[in-house]
Design a protein around this motif. Structure first.
Motif, PDB file in Angstrom:
ATOM      1  N   ASN A  86      33.572  43.769  36.037  1.00 31.59           N
ATOM      2  CA  ASN A  86      34.304  43.175  37.151  1.00 31.59           C
ATOM      3  C   ASN A  86      33.352  42.759  38.274  1.00 31.59           C
ATOM      4  O   ASN A  86      33.590  43.022  39.456  1.00 31.59           O
ATOM      5  N   ASP A 142      31.844  34.452  36.824  1.00 32.44           N
ATOM      6  CA  ASP A 142      32.662  35.494  37.444  1.00 32.44           C
ATOM      7  C   ASP A 142      34.011  35.497  36.740  1.00 32.44           C
ATOM      8  O   ASP A 142      34.889  34.677  37.037  1.00 32.44           O
ATOM      9  N   TYR A 143      34.160  36.409  35.792  1.00 36.72           N
ATOM     10  CA  TYR A 143      35.364  36.469  34.978  1.00 36.72           C
ATOM     11  C   TYR A 143      36.605  36.675  35.835  1.00 36.72           C
ATOM     12  O   TYR A 143      37.620  36.005  35.635  1.00 36.72           O
ATOM     13  N   GLY A 144      36.548  37.592  36.779  1.00 33.52           N
ATOM     14  CA  GLY A 144      37.707  37.924  37.604  1.00 33.52           C
ATOM     15  C   GLY A 144      38.225  36.745  38.403  1.00 33.52           C
ATOM     16  O   GLY A 144      39.428  36.592  38.606  1.00 33.52           O
ATOM     17  N   ASN A 145      37.325  35.896  38.858  1.00 31.71           N
ATOM     18  CA  ASN A 145      37.713  34.711  39.624  1.00 31.71           C
ATOM     19  C   ASN A 145      37.774  33.450  38.769  1.00 31.71           C
ATOM     20  O   ASN A 145      37.906  32.351  39.304  1.00 31.71           O
ATOM     21  N   LYS A 146      37.638  33.632  37.459  1.00 35.40           N
ATOM     22  CA  LYS A 146      37.686  32.514  36.503  1.00 35.40           C
ATOM     23  C   LYS A 146      36.743  31.388  36.929  1.00 35.40           C
ATOM     24  O   LYS A 146      37.112  30.218  36.966  1.00 35.40           O
ATOM     25  N   GLN A 158      33.278  40.491  32.778  1.00 33.80           N
ATOM     26  CA  GLN A 158      34.614  41.053  32.552  1.00 33.80           C
ATOM     27  C   GLN A 158      34.598  42.576  32.520  1.00 33.80           C
ATOM     28  O   GLN A 158      35.402  43.214  33.189  1.00 33.80           O
TER      29      GLN A 158
END
Length: 161
Positions: free
Chosen positions: A128, A147-151, A125
């Motif tokens: 990124n 991958d936080y951005g892509n959940k 997160q």
């Protein structure tokens, strides 16, 4: 998150090697964000642990100078991050890749696994970027990817191997 420890406990079977957490394709700006975040949010030990001379903050200026040092005279440093009973080591091997390692003997339950996943999610997160957990030195073979951005959280089961 609903994790099933029995599906992934094989990843942490102690066989003499560590598990690495990598974040690839980083720049100096990423290191600055990472170090500031770790210093503000985690229990840190940085520097030599001999005679308790370590400190509880990573020296960001030293690390940035270390990455551009061409004399090879600067001392290599590392940091340890403590979350409950788990120690995650941060190494400053390369300015292009962040590398942590953990001892698989410290990961023994679903709650331990959740700590590692939460840590990886936090790193993903703030930077990124995807965080991957691999066998020691096997950065091309992720066993866990966050991958936080892509959940996205992917855990490799033994059947996939």
């Amino acid at each position: 998150m609903n994790l099933n420890w029995s599906d992934v406990n094989w990843i942490f079977e102690p066989e003499g090697s560590l598990r690495d957490i990598y974040i690839k394709n980083v720049r100096a700006e990423d290191w600055i964000v990472l170090i500031d975040h770790l210093n503000q949010n985690y229990n840190i030990r940085y520097g030599p642990s001999i005679e308790n001379k370590s400190i509880n903050k990573i020296d960001k200026e030293y690390i940035l100078k270390y990455f551009i040092d061409e004399t090879a005279e600067m001392e290599t440093k590392s940091a340890s991050i403590f979350i409950d009973k788990i120690m995650i080591n941060l190494h400053f091997f390369s300015d292009e890749e962040i590398e942590f390692d953990i001892d698989p003997k410290e990961i023994n339950s679903n709650s331990d696994l959740e700590i590692i996943i939460e840590f990886m999610n936090d790193m993903s997160q703030i930077l990124n970027k995807e965080a991957i957990l691999t066998g020691e030195g096997e950065s091309d073979y992720p066993l866990i990817a966050v991958d936080y951005g892509n959940k996205k959280i992917v855990l490799v089961t033994k059947e996939w191997m």
